[in-house]
Design an enzyme around this catalytic site. Structure first.
Site, mmCIF file in Angstrom:
data_model
loop_
_atom_site.group_PDB
_atom_site.id
_atom_site.type_symbol
_atom_site.label_atom_id
_atom_site.label_comp_id
_atom_site.label_asym_id
_atom_site.label_seq_id
_atom_site.Cartn_x
_atom_site.Cartn_y
_atom_site.Cartn_z
ATOM 1 N N ASP A 13 0.943 -1.159 0.232
ATOM 2 C CA ASP A 13 0.212 -0.120 0.056
ATOM 3 C C ASP A 13 0.863 1.105 -0.168
ATOM 4 O O ASP A 13 2.091 0.983 0.320
ATOM 5 C CB ASP A 13 -1.009 0.173 1.235
ATOM 6 N N MET A 14 0.536 2.374 -0.361
ATOM 7 C CA MET A 14 1.286 3.677 -0.569
ATOM 8 C C MET A 14 1.320 4.600 0.864
ATOM 9 O O MET A 14 2.041 4.440 1.548
ATOM 10 C CB MET A 14 0.966 4.239 -1.727
ATOM 11 N N ASP A 15 0.047 5.108 1.085
ATOM 12 C CA ASP A 15 -0.304 6.343 2.228
ATOM 13 C C ASP A 15 -0.306 5.436 3.308
ATOM 14 O O ASP A 15 -1.016 4.487 3.650
ATOM 15 C CB ASP A 15 -1.474 6.731 1.760
ATOM 16 N N ASP A 169 -1.701 -0.689 6.237
ATOM 17 C CA ASP A 169 -1.563 -0.052 7.450
ATOM 18 C C ASP A 169 -3.116 0.019 7.932
ATOM 19 O O ASP A 169 -3.230 0.662 9.265
ATOM 20 C CB ASP A 169 -0.946 1.341 7.401
#
Length: 195
Positions: A13-15, A169
């Site tokens: 995932d990025m953010d 997250d």
């Protein structure tokens, strides 16, 4: 020490997982909620990390019995976030994993961000060149918690779901990984949670 040798690919995932940008997203949501008269609940908004912005606007309408223009809310949030000119920082724990497995495992990003924002952020942080593929909310019909984002990353890397592990997250992201049939390792407050 995290051993990922049983996998052929990693999906990040990025953010909040690769890039520490959740604080600026929270501020942008607060500004957006204020301007539309939507009650702002930081915990609730954070729990929706990974869900496309327009979908969050729809959920907020449902939660508070409102009828705000979804595209208007999404545009305001995007504009507010871009105006913050946040100094993007890479999360050390996941970057270390990325460095350790570079060239050994295929790597991709599966994010709820829009394509233009994701590519900009990954380019600014120097992460884009390390990835085989980037799949964003602009590239799928069903965002997280549906598994389509992560399944598309796997497909683009030439892998099956069970050959990949996801780093996430949020609970919604974990649910998306499970819905895709992938193992998931959680990253809480920037720290990898060993299974």
């Amino acid at each position: 020490m995290l051993d990922l040798s049983k996998y052929k690919g990693i999906v990040f995932d990025m953010d909040g997982t690769l890039i520490d940008s959740m604080g600026s997203h929270a501020t942008a949501w607060q500004q957006t909620c204020d301007s539309f008269g939507i009650p702002y609940d930081r915990e609730y908004i954070h729990s929706l990390g990974g869900v496309p912005t327009r979908e969050i606007a729809k959920l907020l309408n449902e939660k508070y019995g409102l009828n705000c223009d979804l595209d208007g809310v999404a545009k305001k949030k995007r504009d507010a976030w871009l105006a913050l000119d946040d100094n993007l920082t890479i999360i050390p724990d996941t970057f270390e994993v990325m460095q350790r497995y570079q060239g050994k495992l295929k790597m991709g990003v599966g994010t709820g961000s829009e394509r233009t924002n994701a590519i900009r952020m990954l380019t600014e942080t120097g992460l884009l060149d390390r990835l085989e593929t980037v799949v964003t909310s602009s590239d799928v019909t069903q965002g997280k918690p549906h598994g389509e984002t992560f399944l598309t990353v796997a497909k683009n890397m030439g892998l099956t779901a069970n050959e990949c592990v996801v780093f996430e997250d949020t609970k919604i992201g974990k649910q998306a990984a499970e819905n895709a049939g992938m193992d998931c390792i959680m990253v809480i407050n920037g720290k990898i949670q060993l299974p």
